[in-house]
Design a protein around this motif. Structure first.
Motif, PDB file in Angstrom:
ATOM      1  N   TYR A 144     -29.423   8.057  41.289  1.00  0.00           N
ATOM      2  CA  TYR A 144     -31.129   8.119  40.966  1.00  0.00           C
ATOM      3  C   TYR A 144     -31.479   8.033  42.431  1.00  0.00           C
ATOM      4  O   TYR A 144     -32.501   8.459  42.787  1.00  0.00           O
ATOM      5  N   ILE A 145     -30.949   6.632  42.444  1.00  0.00           N
ATOM      6  CA  ILE A 145     -31.775   6.190  43.990  1.00  0.00           C
ATOM      7  C   ILE A 145     -31.011   6.116  45.466  1.00  0.00           C
ATOM      8  O   ILE A 145     -31.112   5.397  46.414  1.00  0.00           O
ATOM      9  N   GLY A 146     -29.924   6.226  44.945  1.00  0.00           N
ATOM     10  CA  GLY A 146     -29.441   7.444  46.306  1.00  0.00           C
ATOM     11  C   GLY A 146     -28.158   6.197  47.145  1.00  0.00           C
ATOM     12  O   GLY A 146     -27.889   6.132  47.955  1.00  0.00           O
ATOM     13  N   LEU A 147     -27.580   5.810  46.027  1.00  0.00           N
ATOM     14  CA  LEU A 147     -26.603   4.524  45.898  1.00  0.00           C
ATOM     15  C   LEU A 147     -25.564   5.494  45.931  1.00  0.00           C
ATOM     16  O   LEU A 147     -24.383   4.840  46.246  1.00  0.00           O
ATOM     17  N   ALA A 148     -25.271   6.092  45.251  1.00  0.00           N
ATOM     18  CA  ALA A 148     -23.936   7.514  44.878  1.00  0.00           C
ATOM     19  C   ALA A 148     -24.237   8.529  44.351  1.00  0.00           C
ATOM     20  O   ALA A 148     -25.531   9.215  44.819  1.00  0.00           O
ATOM     21  N   PRO A 149     -23.083   9.323  45.320  1.00  0.00           N
ATOM     22  CA  PRO A 149     -23.354  10.809  45.578  1.00  0.00           C
ATOM     23  C   PRO A 149     -24.276  11.466  44.030  1.00  0.00           C
ATOM     24  O   PRO A 149     -23.429  10.830  42.529  1.00  0.00           O
ATOM     25  N   LYS A 150     -24.855  12.585  43.799  1.00  0.00           N
ATOM     26  CA  LYS A 150     -25.919  13.156  42.258  1.00  0.00           C
ATOM     27  C   LYS A 150     -24.220  13.627  42.224  1.00  0.00           C
ATOM     28  O   LYS A 150     -24.646  14.057  40.044  1.00  0.00           O
ATOM     29  N   GLY A 151     -23.221  14.464  42.679  1.00  0.00           N
ATOM     30  CA  GLY A 151     -22.129  14.497  41.929  1.00  0.00           C
ATOM     31  C   GLY A 151     -22.723  15.688  41.153  1.00  0.00           C
ATOM     32  O   GLY A 151     -23.292  17.122  41.393  1.00  0.00           O
ATOM     33  N   PHE A 152     -22.238  16.842  39.458  1.00  0.00           N
ATOM     34  CA  PHE A 152     -22.723  17.121  38.923  1.00  0.00           C
ATOM     35  C   PHE A 152     -24.195  16.661  38.151  1.00  0.00           C
ATOM     36  O   PHE A 152     -24.513  17.457  37.390  1.00  0.00           O
ATOM     37  N   LEU A 153     -24.795  15.426  38.374  1.00  0.00           N
ATOM     38  CA  LEU A 153     -26.216  15.332  37.808  1.00  0.00           C
ATOM     39  C   LEU A 153     -27.588  16.275  38.063  1.00  0.00           C
ATOM     40  O   LEU A 153     -27.154  17.122  39.332  1.00  0.00           O
ATOM     41  N   LYS A 154     -28.128  16.518  37.024  1.00  0.00           N
ATOM     42  CA  LYS A 154     -29.544  17.877  37.698  1.00  0.00           C
ATOM     43  C   LYS A 154     -30.665  16.170  37.961  1.00  0.00           C
ATOM     44  O   LYS A 154     -31.750  17.267  36.509  1.00  0.00           O
ATOM     45  N   PRO A 155     -31.065  15.185  38.437  1.00  0.00           N
ATOM     46  CA  PRO A 155     -32.303  15.010  38.111  1.00  0.00           C
ATOM     47  C   PRO A 155     -33.836  15.474  38.747  1.00  0.00           C
ATOM     48  O   PRO A 155     -34.470  14.811  38.270  1.00  0.00           O
ATOM     49  N   ALA A 156     -33.753  16.668  39.213  1.00  0.00           N
ATOM     50  CA  ALA A 156     -34.936  17.112  39.529  1.00  0.00           C
ATOM     51  C   ALA A 156     -35.981  17.207  38.013  1.00  0.00           C
ATOM     52  O   ALA A 156     -37.160  17.086  38.815  1.00  0.00           O
ATOM     53  N   VAL A 157     -35.152  17.236  37.229  1.00  0.00           N
ATOM     54  CA  VAL A 157     -36.655  17.395  36.256  1.00  0.00           C
ATOM     55  C   VAL A 157     -37.366  16.274  35.710  1.00  0.00           C
ATOM     56  O   VAL A 157     -38.787  15.864  35.841  1.00  0.00           O
ATOM     57  N   ILE A 158     -36.889  14.292  36.334  1.00  0.00           N
ATOM     58  CA  ILE A 158     -37.107  13.487  36.269  1.00  0.00           C
ATOM     59  C   ILE A 158     -37.979  13.283  37.597  1.00  0.00           C
ATOM     60  O   ILE A 158     -39.053  12.637  37.587  1.00  0.00           O
ATOM     61  N   LEU A 159     -36.807  13.193  38.748  1.00  0.00           N
ATOM     62  CA  LEU A 159     -37.584  12.965  39.745  1.00  0.00           C
ATOM     63  C   LEU A 159     -38.532  13.725  40.945  1.00  0.00           C
ATOM     64  O   LEU A 159     -39.436  14.090  40.939  1.00  0.00           O
TER      65      LEU A 159
END
Length: 159
Positions: A144-159
Motif C-alpha cells: 500500500y505504501i510502495g515498499l513492496a510490489p502490489k503483486g496480486f493486490l487490488k487496493p484501488a478501492v481503498i486508495l
C-alpha cells in the motif's frame, strides 16, 4: 443444531478471518507465511477473487476480498485445504490446522472498507509485535505504501 448459512453472492466484499485449531499457531516459520501467500496468489486467479488487504498472524489470518462470482466457500476450502496439507507435512503432524470453518462478514467498500483495511494492517501493531506496520512483512501494508510490489493486490478501492 444446523449451522447458520453463510452470506454469499456475486460481487460482494468479504472480511474473512480464521483461527488456528485450538488457538495453536498456523504459521511457525517464514516459509509457512510465504507458502500461504503462494497458495493465495494461485487460488485468487483460479476463483477470480480480488484481494484488497490481508494480514497473516501466527495464530490467525485476515483477508479482505472481493468475490466476483460468488465462490467464497469454494475458494476458502481450496486455499485452507491446500495450506493445511502443506503445514501438516512440514510440521510432521496430523489433524485440523484451522479450528473451525472460516468466519466472514459481508462489508461495503465505503468508510467501513477504509476502517477494515486499517484494522487488518494494524494487526501486528495491536498484537505488540512491532511499532510501525511497515516493519511487518506479512500484511499488505508495505504494498500500500510502495515498499513492496502490489503483486496480486487490488487496493484501488481503498486508495
Amino acid at each position: 443444531m444446523p449451522r447458520k448459512s453463510r452470506l454469499k453472492g456475486k460481487r460482494l466484499y468479504h472480511h474473512i478471518y480464521a483461527w488456528g485449531n485450538d488457538r495453536h499457531p498456523v504459521f511457525k516459520a517464514d516459509e509457512h507465511y510465504a507458502k500461504y501467500l503462494e497458495y493465495l496468489a494461485y487460488y485468487i486467479l483460479r476463483y477470480k477473487m480480488k484481494v484488497i488487504a490481508y494480514a497473516l498472524m501466527a495464530w490467525h489470518v485476515h483477508l479482505f476480498l472481493f468475490d466476483v462470482f460468488g465462490k467464497i466457500s469454494e475458494f476458502m476450502r481450496s486455499l485452507h485445504g491446500e495450506y493445511a496439507q502443506f503445514f501438516n507435512r512440514v510440521a510432521r503432524r496430523v489433524g485440523h490446522v484451522f479450528g473451525e470453518r472460516f468466519n466472514n462478514r459481508v462489508v461495503q467498500p465505503n468508510n467501513y472498507g477504509l476502517w477494515l483495511s486499517r484494522y487488518i494492517h494494524r494487526q501486528p501493531v495491536e498484537a505488540g509485535i512491532i511499532n510501525d506496520p511497515k516493519d511487518y512483512p506479512w500484511t499488505s501494508y508495505r504494498a500500500y505504501i510502495g515498499l513492496a510490489p502490489k503483486g496480486f493486490l487490488k487496493p484501488a478501492v481503498i486508495l
